[in-house]
Design a protein around this motif. Structure first.
Motif, PDB file in Angstrom:
ATOM      1  N   GLU A  40       0.829  -1.210   0.000  1.00 63.79           N
ATOM      2  CA  GLU A  40       0.000   0.000   0.000  1.00 63.79           C
ATOM      3  C   GLU A  40       0.864   1.261   0.000  1.00 63.79           C
ATOM      4  OE1 GLU A  40      -3.993  -1.580   2.300  1.00 63.79           O
ATOM      5  OE2 GLU A  40      -2.192  -1.135   3.483  1.00 63.79           O
ATOM      6  N   VAL A  41       1.960   1.242   0.755  1.00 61.02           N
ATOM      7  CA  VAL A  41       2.883   2.389   0.761  1.00 61.02           C
ATOM      8  C   VAL A  41       3.452   2.587  -0.639  1.00 61.02           C
ATOM      9  CG1 VAL A  41       5.101   3.237   1.629  1.00 61.02           C
ATOM     10  CG2 VAL A  41       3.437   2.231   3.211  1.00 61.02           C
ATOM     11  N   ALA A  42       3.906   1.516  -1.265  1.00 60.35           N
ATOM     12  CA  ALA A  42       4.475   1.604  -2.613  1.00 60.35           C
ATOM     13  C   ALA A  42       3.431   2.114  -3.609  1.00 60.35           C
ATOM     14  CB  ALA A  42       5.022   0.246  -3.047  1.00 60.35           C
ATOM     15  N   PHE A  43       2.206   1.625  -3.504  1.00 63.10           N
ATOM     16  CA  PHE A  43       1.125   2.054  -4.396  1.00 63.10           C
ATOM     17  C   PHE A  43       0.874   3.553  -4.246  1.00 63.10           C
ATOM     18  CE2 PHE A  43      -3.378   2.878  -5.197  1.00 63.10           C
ATOM     19  CZ  PHE A  43      -3.527   2.346  -6.474  1.00 63.10           C
ATOM     20  N   ALA A  44       0.768   4.033  -3.003  1.00 62.15           N
ATOM     21  CA  ALA A  44       0.509   5.455  -2.757  1.00 62.15           C
ATOM     22  C   ALA A  44       1.696   6.315  -3.206  1.00 62.15           C
ATOM     23  CB  ALA A  44       0.204   5.692  -1.279  1.00 62.15           C
ATOM     24  N   GLN A  45       2.911   5.867  -2.902  1.00 59.48           N
ATOM     25  CA  GLN A  45       4.094   6.620  -3.333  1.00 59.48           C
ATOM     26  C   GLN A  45       4.138   6.741  -4.851  1.00 59.48           C
ATOM     27  OE1 GLN A  45       7.227   4.344  -1.424  1.00 59.48           O
ATOM     28  NE2 GLN A  45       7.547   5.953   0.095  1.00 59.48           N
ATOM     29  N   ASN A  46       3.877   5.649  -5.548  1.00 57.76           N
ATOM     30  CA  ASN A  46       3.885   5.687  -7.006  1.00 57.76           C
ATOM     31  C   ASN A  46       2.798   6.611  -7.547  1.00 57.76           C
ATOM     32  OD1 ASN A  46       6.097   3.983  -7.367  1.00 57.76           O
ATOM     33  ND2 ASN A  46       4.830   2.153  -7.285  1.00 57.76           N
ATOM     34  N   ALA A  47       1.631   6.601  -6.930  1.00 55.72           N
ATOM     35  CA  ALA A  47       0.547   7.488  -7.358  1.00 55.72           C
ATOM     36  C   ALA A  47       0.945   8.951  -7.176  1.00 55.72           C
ATOM     37  CB  ALA A  47      -0.733   7.177  -6.582  1.00 55.72           C
ATOM     38  N   VAL A  48       1.563   9.274  -6.045  1.00 55.53           N
ATOM     39  CA  VAL A  48       1.986  10.653  -5.780  1.00 55.53           C
ATOM     40  C   VAL A  48       3.101  11.053  -6.753  1.00 55.53           C
ATOM     41  CG1 VAL A  48       3.142  12.140  -4.094  1.00 55.53           C
ATOM     42  CG2 VAL A  48       1.217  10.702  -3.391  1.00 55.53           C
ATOM     43  N   LEU A  49       4.027  10.164  -7.006  1.00 50.71           N
ATOM     44  CA  LEU A  49       5.111  10.488  -7.942  1.00 50.71           C
ATOM     45  C   LEU A  49       4.584  10.682  -9.361  1.00 50.71           C
ATOM     46  CD1 LEU A  49       7.967   8.213  -6.574  1.00 50.71           C
ATOM     47  CD2 LEU A  49       7.665  10.693  -6.281  1.00 50.71           C
ATOM     48  N   ARG A  50       3.583   9.895  -9.756  1.00 51.29           N
ATOM     49  CA  ARG A  50       2.959  10.098 -11.073  1.00 51.29           C
ATOM     50  C   ARG A  50       2.266  11.461 -11.120  1.00 51.29           C
ATOM     51  NH1 ARG A  50       1.476   4.815 -10.301  1.00 51.29           N
ATOM     52  NH2 ARG A  50      -0.699   5.375  -9.940  1.00 51.29           N
ATOM     53  N   ALA A  51       1.586  11.848 -10.040  1.00 52.20           N
ATOM     54  CA  ALA A  51       0.937  13.168  -9.982  1.00 52.20           C
ATOM     55  C   ALA A  51       1.983  14.272 -10.068  1.00 52.20           C
ATOM     56  CB  ALA A  51       0.115  13.298  -8.701  1.00 52.20           C
ATOM     57  N   ARG A  52       3.113  14.084  -9.382  1.00 50.49           N
ATOM     58  CA  ARG A  52       4.198  15.073  -9.448  1.00 50.49           C
ATOM     59  C   ARG A  52       4.749  15.182 -10.859  1.00 50.49           C
ATOM     60  NH1 ARG A  52       9.677  13.294  -7.522  1.00 50.49           N
ATOM     61  NH2 ARG A  52       9.336  12.219  -9.476  1.00 50.49           N
ATOM     62  N   ASP A  53       4.950  14.048 -11.513  1.00 55.98           N
ATOM     63  CA  ASP A  53       5.492  14.058 -12.867  1.00 55.98           C
ATOM     64  C   ASP A  53       4.540  14.756 -13.834  1.00 55.98           C
ATOM     65  OD1 ASP A  53       7.692  12.724 -11.869  1.00 55.98           O
ATOM     66  OD2 ASP A  53       7.098  10.753 -12.661  1.00 55.98           O
ATOM     67  N   GLY A  65      11.335  22.896  -7.427  1.00 53.21           N
ATOM     68  CA  GLY A  65      10.884  21.569  -7.830  1.00 53.21           C
ATOM     69  C   GLY A  65       9.863  20.951  -6.886  1.00 53.21           C
ATOM     70  N   ALA A  66       9.301  21.776  -5.987  1.00 54.49           N
ATOM     71  CA  ALA A  66       8.301  21.275  -5.040  1.00 54.49           C
ATOM     72  C   ALA A  66       6.901  21.356  -5.647  1.00 54.49           C
ATOM     73  CB  ALA A  66       8.350  22.078  -3.745  1.00 54.49           C
ATOM     74  N   LEU A  67       6.042  20.480  -5.186  1.00 54.04           N
ATOM     75  CA  LEU A  67       4.650  20.436  -5.638  1.00 54.04           C
ATOM     76  C   LEU A  67       3.726  20.673  -4.460  1.00 54.04           C
ATOM     77  CD1 LEU A  67       2.399  19.672  -7.724  1.00 54.04           C
ATOM     78  CD2 LEU A  67       2.699  17.305  -6.945  1.00 54.04           C
ATOM     79  N   HIS A  68       2.758  21.554  -4.653  1.00 56.29           N
ATOM     80  CA  HIS A  68       1.668  21.739  -3.691  1.00 56.29           C
ATOM     81  C   HIS A  68       0.395  21.638  -4.514  1.00 56.29           C
ATOM     82  CE1 HIS A  68      -0.532  23.078  -0.208  1.00 56.29           C
ATOM     83  NE2 HIS A  68      -1.153  23.967  -0.971  1.00 56.29           N
ATOM     84  N   LEU A  69      -0.308  20.519  -4.393  1.00 57.21           N
ATOM     85  CA  LEU A  69      -1.460  20.222  -5.228  1.00 57.21           C
ATOM     86  C   LEU A  69      -2.698  20.105  -4.351  1.00 57.21           C
ATOM     87  CD1 LEU A  69      -2.270  19.493  -8.160  1.00 57.21           C
ATOM     88  CD2 LEU A  69      -1.738  17.123  -7.606  1.00 57.21           C
ATOM     89  N   LEU A  70      -3.665  21.001  -4.553  1.00 56.86           N
ATOM     90  CA  LEU A  70      -4.911  20.967  -3.779  1.00 56.86           C
ATOM     91  C   LEU A  70      -5.837  19.870  -4.302  1.00 56.86           C
ATOM     92  CD1 LEU A  70      -5.578  24.794  -3.404  1.00 56.86           C
ATOM     93  CD2 LEU A  70      -4.572  23.218  -1.741  1.00 56.86           C
ATOM     94  N   HIS A 110       8.317  17.579  -1.785  1.00 56.65           N
ATOM     95  CA  HIS A 110       9.479  18.464  -1.732  1.00 56.65           C
ATOM     96  C   HIS A 110      10.727  17.648  -2.036  1.00 56.65           C
ATOM     97  CE1 HIS A 110       7.173  21.745   0.045  1.00 56.65           C
ATOM     98  NE2 HIS A 110       6.520  20.782   0.666  1.00 56.65           N
ATOM     99  N   PRO A 111      11.523  18.120  -2.988  1.00 62.19           N
ATOM    100  CA  PRO A 111      12.761  17.390  -3.267  1.00 62.19           C
ATOM    101  C   PRO A 111      13.696  17.466  -2.068  1.00 62.19           C
ATOM    102  CG  PRO A 111      12.679  19.448  -4.506  1.00 62.19           C
ATOM    103  CD  PRO A 111      11.369  19.306  -3.794  1.00 62.19           C
TER     104      PRO A 111
END
Length: 120
Positions: A40-53, A65-70, A110-111
């Motif tokens: 579940e951690v890996a799934f959520a991390q990958n989802a957040v990284l895809r959103a960042r990309d 290079g930071a993201l703040h997404l509402l 945040h990088p």
């Protein structure tokens, strides 16, 4: 013997234990170790990284290079499983009651900060 009505009655998950309640009342928070599995951690991390990309492709990262997404779940639907995740949601409804709403959410990425130069 149970009636047929009992067979179809919704079941509520167990709420806070008395020890958890005491900890929450004392500290104002609970630490829920192991609430998410490694998958579940890996799934959520990958989802957040895809959103960042995707945000980076749209030029939406700040100068560092930071993201703040509402509206996290609207912008990243795979994270919706976190809203009522059983290991933590039982604690949420124990404190707030059953009628819980997502009012505000965001994703912040945040990088890593470069190591500071030593002060001589």
């Amino acid at each position: 013997m149970s009636s047929s009505a009992d067979l179809h009655a919704p079941t509520m998950p167990a709420g806070m234990t008395s020890d958890e309640r005491a900890d929450f009342e004392r500290d104002g928070y609970l630490l829920v170790r192991g609430a998410l599995s490694a998958d579940e951690v890996a799934f959520a991390q990958n989802a957040v990284l895809r959103a960042r990309d995707k945000a980076a492709e749209r030029g939406e990262l700040d100068a560092h290079g930071a993201l703040h997404l509402l509206s996290a779940v609207t912008c990243c639907p795979p994270l919706a499983f976190l809203l009522d995740h059983p290991p933590t949601f039982r604690l949420v409804w124990s404190v707030l009651g059953w009628n819980v709403h997502v009012y505000h959410s965001h994703i912040d990425v945040h990088p890593p900060r470069p190591a500071a130069a030593p002060h001589w």
